[in-house]
Structures are given as structure tokens and as C-alpha cells.
Design a protein around this motif. Structure first.
Motif: not given
Length: 858
Positions: A760-767, A792-804, A819-827
């Protein structure tokens, strides 16, 4: 199960505005194993951390108590409103900084009674500690609640809340109290028996053993003393002052080393409570002060040392102290500052000494606008003294002179106000002759204080104070003058509580129940709330500010400082006649009542005291010159990489800069300073790290003097607090661009994204990546502006750890995304969810195309 400290650090502290108040991670903090102690003693300051940590008495008692292996002294401060709300919502208790234990686990709670408007905070702290507010309701298992400090000289308004009150100096008596409590625990004594033992200690007042009537507080039992004699420390012992005082990691109100050079004052200003309750004068020796200053500056790295006393310019060895301090501290770029000085003793010699220190502002306290009114209050200086002092200050480089005046003195008329206006305009005219100079004038309404010659006086009404303030405001109009004043309603309440009796405890309780707290802060003071409390208690506050008969029984008559009531009466009568009383240092004994004290005998033995002899012209290190070859040290520009871990993640960028400056001084590394009026170390940092984040790789450039062989990282790491570590260092050659101008990329690891699975995180990131713009709102200069953070956003991706999440951001012309703006607008994270998310900056880079380098690699 998580410990309270873990819950506090990870779930509570991130949600408050100033986390550093509550961490207890200062350098030199003392944390003891409670299984190895006999007595736990909480030192409680009923206001915010920043004020309490500026109080020198706190530092002294913390040191004296913790020197005993069987005593653990810890600190507690009034929590800010945000932390209090969280504690109450979650059913948690207020805690100490060192062990994080709740208040009710301590044997003793020692409150500083520094100011009358702290009284509701005392109740709030007790309530947050789940401790009964009234001493009569406490059980054997509850802590013993003590009070001490200047307001203890009339303890009656808080007598129902305090088990025992320390009258006078606390250095010796706190250990005696701790021993009585320890003995009571070992012998399994009940609370009343222990309180009875405390009442036998000289200088300790146990209010519940006294009944109050028209004759004042009287003992109910034969073995309880009728009068409580204040404790007076025989001398200011060097061992009572720590060599390694606490070093706060956040900025406090007086962020410097405060060195007490003497205690007490013989000037006898008739309105001044401190001038009478801290008698007799006791001075520390020059050798003691020099040794202490050297050790403390070496151990703390403080850039400023303040000479603390009620009247620093009256210190009898001031010339020698100034000269030798200058010689000792100048090489370390340590400023020496003074509190308020007396106009008549601000001499050219004192000004010459001060030329070597930072001069942000000189403070003088004429207190009244005419010489006649100054005679009434026994302030023995003239208008010419003040004019000469202000002229001298501007001549010697000060750009601000601060003047303190009071209104409402006895016999004051509008002619005295006109005199103040005329004097201020004269001083403003002097300021106009200099560039960038100003006069800051502060007006305070007079409040009569116990144990002073003015303790019997009526206070002006609030309406009359307001009239006088408006009178001054309308007539003091000069572009070089800034006029401020204290709220007359605050001064009224201060006078009521200062001269109050035991019946006021119900008013204080009611005011607290209505919501009164932090009354000393103008933005929290609610006068209407207090008036409601008086009305509901059936008490007229006006009775406490009216004129008193000289033979009236006063609520504090059972408290004896040693200054006799007959002396205070004589001083009152002389005031009404406009007569002054000379300083006993120069005139001989004035029969205040303390002549039998050794310190007073010493003063009288030295009555040939001569101010001009103490401050006559000095060469301040000039004279016979030593001829020696001066070798200019080499200057190096060093780039340092450092990490910031959990222990310091709640330290702000500005506090971090100050922390590094002090660490360099502790390490003996001599920094290069800028030239000019206000020199500062040549340090520059990379993009600031938001408070609450950790980092693996931060950078700073520093110019310093050193030998090539010096290992800067090694020296600094020995002196940095836990949570900071120098990881690498590189010497830079030639001209280099600043870090903030070359760093254009940052990378982060964001943990604890627990509410989303990886797909689901990967889906949100793609959108998110497909958006053409991502708008956020930022406050700017009082307005809200929209900003597209997409560039200003270079890259966002999930890590091998599920909570990262792994995030990289671009820095363009000094601007970037938060980072707070990314968390608010992405998640769609809330502010609380953002605050609880753990963020680590893993790297800062200089990137051009596919080429990426760290600041150490260029």
C-alpha cells in the motif's frame, strides 16, 4: 512493559514545544542509584526550567546535598501548559529530571519561595504529584514539603501548604533537615514526631504548630520556639560552590556562569526587601573567586561570567578582582558582565575594565526622579551622578543604558514625576550625541515589603498607578527613549500576598481552582480570577495594602532576621523627614541589630573603607612591560563531520551551535574570532537539522589556531555531551565555499510508518510521484503562502524493513521541503503522528548529475 522514561521520551516529549526542559541530560548532571541512598530530596522551582536553572541558590543546594553520598538531590520545575495537559489527560504524575520518578516517591520536596506570584504554581505542582495540597491532610507516606527563599520571611500566606519553612541561608540547614528525616525513617517515627524534630532546628518554622489570632502566630506547645531566628551562614565557603556546575543544553534566561562575589548589602534602600533580609554583608576572597572562575570556565566552556551580588560595585576588593579576572580570562574570549550598578560608583576605572567585555547594555537604578525623593528612599545618589555615568557609558562604547524607576514611593507628588521626565529627557539628549544609542526606561509600581522600613506603608491604588503611568507616557516622548512599565494589578497582588496573613491560603487555593497559574507571566496573569477568589473567600484584599500603625502586630513578627523592628521604625521616621542614613561601611554602626555577628564586626573594623581607594586609577595590566617574542599561531580551516544521536535529538540548531562553542573552550581549542563590536567564533554549519531528528552525517567548518599534530576530533569527543560525536575531520586549504552554498541533497530514513503495509505504501508513493505539483501552506511574515514542494522531492521509496521509508530531498538556493510536509501530503499524517515519527538524516551531499560527493570528499 515499557518504563515511564521510555514512554516519556518516545510518546510524550516529542509532543511538547520545548523538550529540553524535561530531559535531565545536562552535562555534569548527577544521577544516583536510589538503592544506595537514605534520603531523596527534590529541589522544586515553581516556574519554568529556563528561570529555575538561572537561580544561583538552586545550583548551590544541588551541589551541597549531592556531595553527601547518602542523599540524592534531584530537580523539578513547573511544566509548561502543553506537558501538563498531556500528563493530566494520561493520568501521569509530574516527575524529576534525573530519575524521572514521580514527586510522591521523594522524602522531601523543597520549594523555592522566590516570588509571591509563584504561589499558585506550588499548588499546581503538588496536585500534579498527587500530593495533598494542605499539610494537615498529608499522611506519613507523603513527602515533607519545605519552603525557603526570600518570600519565606513572611510565610503565612502559604503556611497551610508548607510543612516546614527554612528562614534565612540554606547551606547548612538543608543537611540538618535531611539528617532529621533520615533518622525519622530509621526509627519509624510518625509524621508529627518528625515535624516536631524539624521544629527544634534553628531557623526552621513548622506552621501547623502555631495558632494565629490578633497577637499573630503563637506556638501551641511548650517545646516550640516563640520566635524563629533566621539562619545566617558565617561565610561564603568555597566548597559550597561547584567546580562542575550543571550545563544546560538549551538556552536559559541567564545563560552564563553566575559567580556570587558577596551576599548582603549595607546601603539600606528603604524599599528593598533583599537589602535587609540578606544582611550582614559577607564577601568571598579574590583568591577564592579567581580559582573558582578559572575552574568553572575550564569545566563548562561558558563564554560569559557574571559577578553576582546586590551591589557589585560595593565589593571591597573590586579593583583587584577586575584586574586579575581580565588577565585570566581575556585569552579565552570570556566576557565579564555586571548586574545593575550604582551611578555614583560607576567610575572611569570601572568603565575601562568593562571596555574589554561585551557591552550590550548598562543597567542603572536611580529608582526616583528627584534627589529629594531619593533621600526618602535612602538612595544616596544625585542627578549629576546619573548624568556622569550615562555620559561615561556612551563614551566607553555602550549603546544601551537601562534605567529602573519606581513610582508610588511615600511622599511622591507630580513634581517628582516631572523631575523624572526632565531627567530622562536630559539623558536622552546625551544619547542623541552618539550614534546608535538609546535609553530604555522601566517603570515599576512600589509594593511595600516585610522586614523593610516601608513595611507599614500604604500602596497607591491601581487607579492612581495607572494615572501616573499615563502621566509619564504622555510626557516622555523622545526617539531615543523606550518606555516600559509593570502592570499595576500585578504589583497590587504582589503587595497583598507579600503582606498577607494565613487567611490568604484559602484565596490562593480558590484562585488555583479557578485556573490561576504562571501569574508571574503577563500573558497568563488573570487579575479578574484573583478578584473572584477574594470575593468567594469573603476577604477584602484592600486591607493588606492600607497604611499600618507602627505598633501594629504584623503577620511576620514571629520571624526574626536580626534587624530590629525599632531600627526599621527609626528608618521609617527618617524617611518621612526626608533624611538619609549613611552606609555603615563608611559611617560606622547604624544599630540595625546585627552588630554581634562576626561579619558586622569585621565591617566596622574596616570602617576606614574608602570608595576612591578601591576604585582609584589602575593600569589594568599596564606598567613594566615584559619584552618577549610574540609568535603568531597558525590558522587552520577544519571541516568536521559529526553525528547527532538520540540523547540530543531534542536539541535545537541554535542550542547546538552554543554547545559546540563551549565544547571547544572546554577542550582547550582556541577558535578564531571575528573582528568588530561583538566578536564571535568563526563557525559555519551545513543545513540545519530539525529538532527531534537524529543524523549520521552533519558538517561544520571551523577556523582555529592549532599545531598540525592536534587531533581535533579526539579533543572534542572527550568534551562533547552524550549524543554528539565527531566522526571525521579534514583540513581545508585556500578559499572554500560555505557548506550551505554547496550542499544540495539530503537523504533520510523515516521509521515507524506502522499503519501501512509495504504494497500500500508503494501504491501511495507511485500516485504521489505522478502529481504535477504538490502544494503545501507555510506561514510567512504573518501570512500563509502556498509552495509547490514537488521540485524539492528527489526520491521516495520503501525499505526492506516494512515500517521504513527512504527519502531524498533537493536543496535549491537554500530552500527545501520539510519531511513533515512530505508525511502530511503523502500519508495524511496529523501533527501528533508526525511528531512521533522517527527521522534520521543519513547523509548530506553535493550532487551534479550522476556525480555525488560528501562535503569531506570535495
Amino acid at each position: 512493559m515499557k518504563s515511564f522514561e521510555e514512554i516519556l521520551t518516545n510518546q510524550i516529549i516529542p509532543l511538547v514545544t520545548k523538550p529540553g526542559r524535561y530531559l535531565g541530560n545536562e552535562m555534569n548532571v548527577i544521577k544516583k542509584d536510589w538503592s544506595k541512598i537514605d534520603v531523596s530530596f527534590a529541589l522544586v522551582f515553581p516556574d519554568l526550567y529556563e528561570l529555575g536553572m538561572s537561580y544561583i541558590g538552586f545550583e548551590i543546594l544541588y551541589h551541597i546535598l549531592n556531595k553527601r553520598k547518602n542523599i540524592a538531590a534531584e530537580r523539578i520545575f513547573a511544566p509548561g501548559h502543553d506537558l501538563e495537559e498531556i500528563l493530566r489527560d494520561r493520568g501521569l504524575q509530574l516527575f524529576s529530571l534525573e530519575s524521572k520518578y514521580p514527586l510522591n516517591r521523594f522524602d522531601i520536596l523543597g520549594f523555592t519561595l522566590q516570588y509571591e506570584l509563584h504561589y499558585t504554581n506550588i499548588l499546581n505542582i503538588l496536585d500534579l504529584g498527587n500530593i495533598p495540597l494542605h499539610s494537615r491532610d498529608r499522611r506519613d507516606s507523603d513527602p515533607y514539603v519545605l519552603g525557603g527563599g526570600p518570600c519565606a520571611f513572611n510565610p503565612e500566606p502559604v503556611a497551610d501548604f508548607i510543612d516546614a519553612v527554612i528562614i534565612g541561608d540554606g547551606e547548612e540547614v538543608v543537611l540538618e533537615i535531611a539528617e532529621v528525616i533520615n533518622r525519622g525513617k530509621k526509627e519509624n517515627k510518625n509524621r508529627q514526631a518528625v515535624l516536631n524534630d524539624l521544629a527544634q532546628i534553628a531557623g526552621v518554622y513548622v506552621p501547623q504548630f502555631y495558632r494565629t489570632d490578633a497577637s499573630g502566630p503563637l506556638p501551641q506547645f511548650d517545646d516550640i520556639p516563640t520566635k524563629i531566628e533566621a539562619r545566617i551562614a558565617d561565610g561564603l565557603k568555597p566548597d559550597n560552590y561547584p567546580d562542575n556546575p550543571l550545563i544546560p543544553l538549551i538556552e536559559i534566561t541567564h545563560d552564563r556562569y553566575a559567580m556570587e562575589i558577596m551576599r548582603g548589602c549595607t546601603r539600606g534602600c528603604r524599599f528593598c526587601n533583599a537589602g535587609f533580609i540578606y544582611r550582614p554583608v559577607r564577601e568571598r576572597s579574590v583568591e577564592d573567586l579567581l580559582n573558582k572562575a578559572k575552574k568553572v570556565i575550564k569545566n563548562t566552556g561558558y563564554e560569559e561570567l557574571s559577578l553576582v551580588s546586590l551591589s557589585t560595585s560595593d565589593y571591597s576588593q573590586l579593583q583587584e578582582l577586575m584586574t586579575r579576572l581580565t588577565q585570566s580570562l581575556n585569552d579565552n574570549n570570556v566576557n565579564v558582565s555586571f548586574p545593575s550598578l550604582r551611578a555614583e560608583t560607576f567610575t572611569p576605572e570601572l568603565a575601562k575594565f568593562a571596555k574589554t567585555v561585551k557591552k550590550s547594555g548598562l543597567t542603572l537604578a536611580p529608582e526616583a526622579g528627584t534627589e529629594c525623593l531619593r533621600a526618602v528612599i535612602n538612595k544616596n545618589n544625585t542627578n549629576n551622578d546619573l548624568i556622569r555615568a550615562v555620559t561615561l557609558a556612551f563614551d566607553e562604547g555602550w549603546n544601551v543604558v537601562k534605567l529602573y524607576f519606581m513610582i508610588g514611593h511615600p511622599t511622591e507628588t507630580d513634581e517628582d514625576l516631572e523631575g523624572m521626565i526632565s531627567l530622562i529627557h536630559k539623558l536622552a539628549g546625551i544619547a542623541s550625541k552618539y550614534k546608535n544609542t538609546s535609553i530604555n526606561v522601566s517603570i515599576s509600581p512600589f509594593a511595600p515589603k516585610p522586614h523593610t522600613p516601608f513595611q507599614w506603608l500604604a500602596q497607591n491604588s491601581v487607579a492612581e498607578f495607572n494615572r501616573k503611568i499615563n502621566y509619564l507616557r504622555q510626557r516622555i516622548r523622545h526617539r531615543r527613549v523606550r518606555l516600559t512599565w509593570r502592570d499595576p494589578e500585578v504589583s497590587f497582588l504582589e503587595a497583598v500576598l507579600g503582606r498577607g496573613d494565613r487567611s490568604l491560603s484559602q484565596v490562593i487555593t480558590k484562585a488555583w481552582e479557578l485556573g490561576a497559574k504562571f501569574d508571574a507571566w503577563s500573558d497568563h496573569f488573570k487579575f479578574d480570577m484573583w478578584i473572584q477568589a477574594f470575593e468567594s473567600s469573603g476577604i477584602d484584599p484592600q486591607q493588606y495594602v492600607e497604611q499600618l500603625d507602627l505598633d501594629a502586630v504584623l503577620p511576620w513578627d514571629h520571624i526574626k532576621k536580626g534587624v530590629t523592628k525599632s531600627f526599621l521604625k527609626r528608618e521609617y521616621q527618617k524617611a518621612m523627614q526626608g533624611k538619609t542614613t549613611d552606609d555603615c561601611k563608611s559611617s560606622g554602626c547604624n544599630a540595625c541589630g546585627l552588630i554581634e555577628h562576626p561579619a558586622c564586626k569585621e565591617i566596622i573594623a574596616k570602617k576606614e573603607f574608602d570608595q576612591s581607594a578601591r576604585l582609584q586609577p589602575t593600569n589594568f595590566g599596564r606598567g613594566k612591560k615584559l619584552v618577549k617574542q610574540v609568535v603568531e599561531p597558525s590558522v587552520y580551516n577544519i571541516r568536521l563531520q559529526y553525528s547527532k544521536s538520540d540523547a540530543l535529538r531534542f536539541t535545537s540548531h541554535l542550542d547546538l551551535i552554543r554547545l559546540f562553542e563551549r565544547a571547544f573552550r572546554r577542550a582547550g581549542v582556541q577558535l578564531v574570532y571575528t573582528q568588530g563590536y561583538n566578536p564571535h567564533p568563526k563557525l559555519s554549519f551545513g543545513p540545519s537539522l530539525p529538532m527531534g531528528y537524529t543524523s549520521d552525517a552533519e558538517y561544520m567548518d571551523v577556523y582555529l589556531y592549532r599545531n598540525r599534530e592536534t587531533n581535533i576530533g579526539f579533543l572534542l569527543n572527550r568534551k562533547l555531551p552524550d549524543g554528539l560525536q565527531i566522526e571525521n575531520a579534514k583540513t581545508l586549504f585556500g578559499k572554500t565555499d560555505s557548506l550551505v552554498s554547496v550542499i544540495n541533497r539530503a537523504e533520510y530514513t523515516i521509521k515507524s510508518i506502522e499503519n501501512f503495509d509495504q504494497s500500500y505504501l508503494n501504491h501511495l508513493i507511485a500516485e504521489y510521484n505522478e502529481r504535477t505539483e504538490i502544494l503545501v501552506e507555510r506561514p510567512r511574515k504573518g501570512t500563509i503562502q502556498s509552495l509547490d514542494i514537488k521540485p524539492f522531492i528527489g526520491n521516495i521509496q520503501t525499505d526492506t524493513r516494512p515500517d521504513t521509508l527512504l527519502v531524498s530531498t533537493n536543496i535549491i538556493d537554500g530552500r527545501t521541503v520539510r519531511i513533515s510536509e512530505i508525511l502530511a501530503s503523502l500519508l495524511d499524517f496529523s501533527e501528533e503522528e508526525i511528531a512521533l515519527t522517527r527521522v534520521t538524516r543519513t547523509g548530506l551531499f553535493i550532487q551534479h548529475g550522476n556525480v555525488r560527493a560528501t562535503p569531506l570528499e570535495i
